[in-house]
Design a protein around this motif. Structure first.
Motif, PDB file in Angstrom:
ATOM      1  N   GLN A  93      10.673 -37.858  70.438  1.00  0.00           N
ATOM      2  CA  GLN A  93      10.377 -38.744  71.563  1.00  0.00           C
ATOM      3  C   GLN A  93      10.240 -40.202  71.138  1.00  0.00           C
ATOM      4  O   GLN A  93       9.905 -41.063  71.953  1.00  0.00           O
ATOM      5  CB  GLN A  93       9.094 -38.286  72.267  1.00  0.00           C
ATOM      6  N   GLY A  94      10.484 -40.475  69.875  1.00  0.00           N
ATOM      7  CA  GLY A  94      10.464 -41.848  69.398  1.00  0.00           C
ATOM      8  C   GLY A  94       9.093 -42.408  69.148  1.00  0.00           C
ATOM      9  O   GLY A  94       8.914 -43.623  69.012  1.00  0.00           O
ATOM     10  N   LYS A  95       8.082 -41.532  69.083  1.00  0.00           N
ATOM     11  CA  LYS A  95       6.733 -42.002  68.811  1.00  0.00           C
ATOM     12  C   LYS A  95       6.577 -42.242  67.312  1.00  0.00           C
ATOM     13  O   LYS A  95       7.302 -41.659  66.503  1.00  0.00           O
ATOM     14  CB  LYS A  95       5.703 -40.970  69.280  1.00  0.00           C
ATOM     15  N   ASN A 144      22.527 -31.184  65.972  1.00  0.00           N
ATOM     16  CA  ASN A 144      23.315 -30.051  65.486  1.00  0.00           C
ATOM     17  C   ASN A 144      22.449 -29.088  64.687  1.00  0.00           C
ATOM     18  O   ASN A 144      22.571 -27.857  64.811  1.00  0.00           O
ATOM     19  CB  ASN A 144      24.471 -30.557  64.619  1.00  0.00           C
ATOM     20  N   ASP A 145      21.545 -29.632  63.871  1.00  0.00           N
ATOM     21  CA  ASP A 145      20.641 -28.791  63.094  1.00  0.00           C
ATOM     22  C   ASP A 145      19.750 -27.952  64.007  1.00  0.00           C
ATOM     23  O   ASP A 145      19.488 -26.778  63.729  1.00  0.00           O
ATOM     24  CB  ASP A 145      19.768 -29.648  62.176  1.00  0.00           C
ATOM     25  N   LEU A 185       8.346 -31.540  65.539  1.00  0.00           N
ATOM     26  CA  LEU A 185       9.738 -31.941  65.709  1.00  0.00           C
ATOM     27  C   LEU A 185       9.961 -32.535  67.089  1.00  0.00           C
ATOM     28  O   LEU A 185      10.617 -33.573  67.235  1.00  0.00           O
ATOM     29  CB  LEU A 185      10.652 -30.731  65.494  1.00  0.00           C
ATOM     30  N   TYR A 186       9.407 -31.876  68.117  1.00  0.00           N
ATOM     31  CA  TYR A 186       9.548 -32.398  69.473  1.00  0.00           C
ATOM     32  C   TYR A 186       8.901 -33.780  69.599  1.00  0.00           C
ATOM     33  O   TYR A 186       9.497 -34.713  70.144  1.00  0.00           O
ATOM     34  CB  TYR A 186       8.924 -31.454  70.509  1.00  0.00           C
ATOM     35  N   ALA A 200      13.654 -27.719  74.456  1.00  0.00           N
ATOM     36  CA  ALA A 200      13.094 -28.882  75.148  1.00  0.00           C
ATOM     37  C   ALA A 200      13.215 -30.157  74.315  1.00  0.00           C
ATOM     38  O   ALA A 200      12.934 -31.249  74.796  1.00  0.00           O
ATOM     39  CB  ALA A 200      11.620 -28.629  75.479  1.00  0.00           C
ATOM     40  N   THR A 201      13.646 -30.012  73.065  1.00  0.00           N
ATOM     41  CA  THR A 201      13.742 -31.148  72.145  1.00  0.00           C
ATOM     42  C   THR A 201      15.124 -31.765  72.215  1.00  0.00           C
ATOM     43  O   THR A 201      16.110 -31.142  71.821  1.00  0.00           O
ATOM     44  CB  THR A 201      13.438 -30.701  70.692  1.00  0.00           C
ATOM     45  N   LYS A 202      15.206 -32.967  72.726  1.00  0.00           N
ATOM     46  CA  LYS A 202      16.473 -33.680  72.847  1.00  0.00           C
ATOM     47  C   LYS A 202      16.453 -34.902  71.935  1.00  0.00           C
ATOM     48  O   LYS A 202      15.539 -35.713  72.012  1.00  0.00           O
ATOM     49  CB  LYS A 202      16.712 -34.124  74.296  1.00  0.00           C
ATOM     50  N   VAL A 203      17.429 -34.990  71.058  1.00  0.00           N
ATOM     51  CA  VAL A 203      17.483 -36.101  70.116  1.00  0.00           C
ATOM     52  C   VAL A 203      18.823 -36.814  70.216  1.00  0.00           C
ATOM     53  O   VAL A 203      19.838 -36.222  70.596  1.00  0.00           O
ATOM     54  CB  VAL A 203      17.259 -35.609  68.664  1.00  0.00           C
TER      55      VAL A 203
END
Length: 290
Positions: free
Chosen positions: A282-284, A69-70, A277-278, A59-62
């Motif tokens: 999210q840019g918080k 990649n990591d 990490l998630y 669910a973590t999109k960066v």
């Protein structure tokens, strides 16, 4: 391809040894723990925690390609651990269901939680209180996880308002897994109420200096409520404390680097770190100061 994987693994190892930034310390800590469990026979606690952690990582999109990649490498290591340690509950459907629940939990906005004042009971004597029992927790979570169903019996067990400690934490996990099976407003209301009570327990434990006997429950509560991205659990002191429990070999222990490995603590610590990490993805502002 093999050389590329080795270089990527070394990059993650360096992030663990030299945690200069938030993502690096988290990614490196998770990578070190996964490496440890790839070399040793993991417990059932760890394997179930790895399923939840993979769902959170999915669910973590960066945007940053190196970090993305990591994250994929971490998921690949988890898959290798699953392949090596096959269990009836590790299959495409069950893992996919968890990933879907994790993504659904992230779709709506999360209200800030409020603690319910001072804890009205002594947590030391309430690590397990109310329903469901440990056995019924396992039965109900397994039904939601594997059979994709919510029974009347489990719903009655999981809505006990008197639940405390691990019992309350298991209610949160149950309704988090149920996110893909029930209307989100219903699930979110149940999670809001329970995580507000969990926050009161976590706050009380922090105020008492987190003695060893509270630590496993503390990290589990941060892990399960963090799945819904409640930022009150994702603070700098909490992250620093969890990282301080990691043993040099990668596992986690209740008394820190000099203590023996604790499989359950390792599982919930990994899940808690994926929450951080998630949230950061999210840019918080990071870490979250509440």
């Amino acid at each position: 391809m093999r050389r590329s994987r080795q270089l990527a693994d070394m990059r993650l190892l360096l992030l663990f040894l030299v945690p200069l930034v938030a993502e690096g310390s988290i990614l490196g800590a998770i990578h070190s723990l996964l490496n440890y469990n790839e070399k040793h026979e993991p417990s059932e606690d760890f394997l179930f925690g790895a399923i939840l952690a993979k769902g959170q990582l999915s669910a973590t999109k960066v945007v940053n390609k190196d970090i993305a990649n990591d994250i994929e490498i971490l998921k690949e290591i988890i898959d290798r651990i699953f392949e090596k340690n096959g269990r009836f509950y590790i299959n495409k459907d069950s893992v996919g269901r968890v990933e879907e629940s994790m993504k659904i939990l992230k779709k709506d906005g999360v209200e800030r939680l409020r603690t319910e004042g001072d804890l009205p009971y002594d947590l030391e004597y309430n690590f397990q209180y109310g329903t469901p029992s440990m056995f019924n927790s396992t039965v109900c979570i397994t039904e939601a996880f594997l059979a994709n169903k919510i029974t009347d019996f489990c719903l009655s067990q999981m809505t006990d308002e008197s639940a405390r400690g691990y019992t309350l934490s298991h209610q949160v996990l149950y309704f988090s897994l149920a996110a893909s099976m029930s209307p989100l407003p219903f699930t979110r209301d149940l999670l809001d109420k329970r995580c507000a009570r969990v926050l009161t327990e976590v706050t009380s434990a922090l105020r008492n200096g987190l003695p060893v006997k509270f630590r496993d429950l503390f990290v589990e509560e941060v892990a399960v409520c963090g799945l819904s991205n409640y930022s009150e659990f994702l603070t700098k002191p909490v992250l620093d404390f969890i990282l301080s429990l990691q043993h040099p070999n990668g596992c986690f222990s209740l008394a820190g680097p000099l203590d023996k490995c604790n499989e359950h603590l390792s599982a919930v610590s990994m899940l808690a770190l994926t929450n951080f990490l998630y949230a950061h993805s999210q840019g918080k502002p990071f870490p979250f100061d509440s």
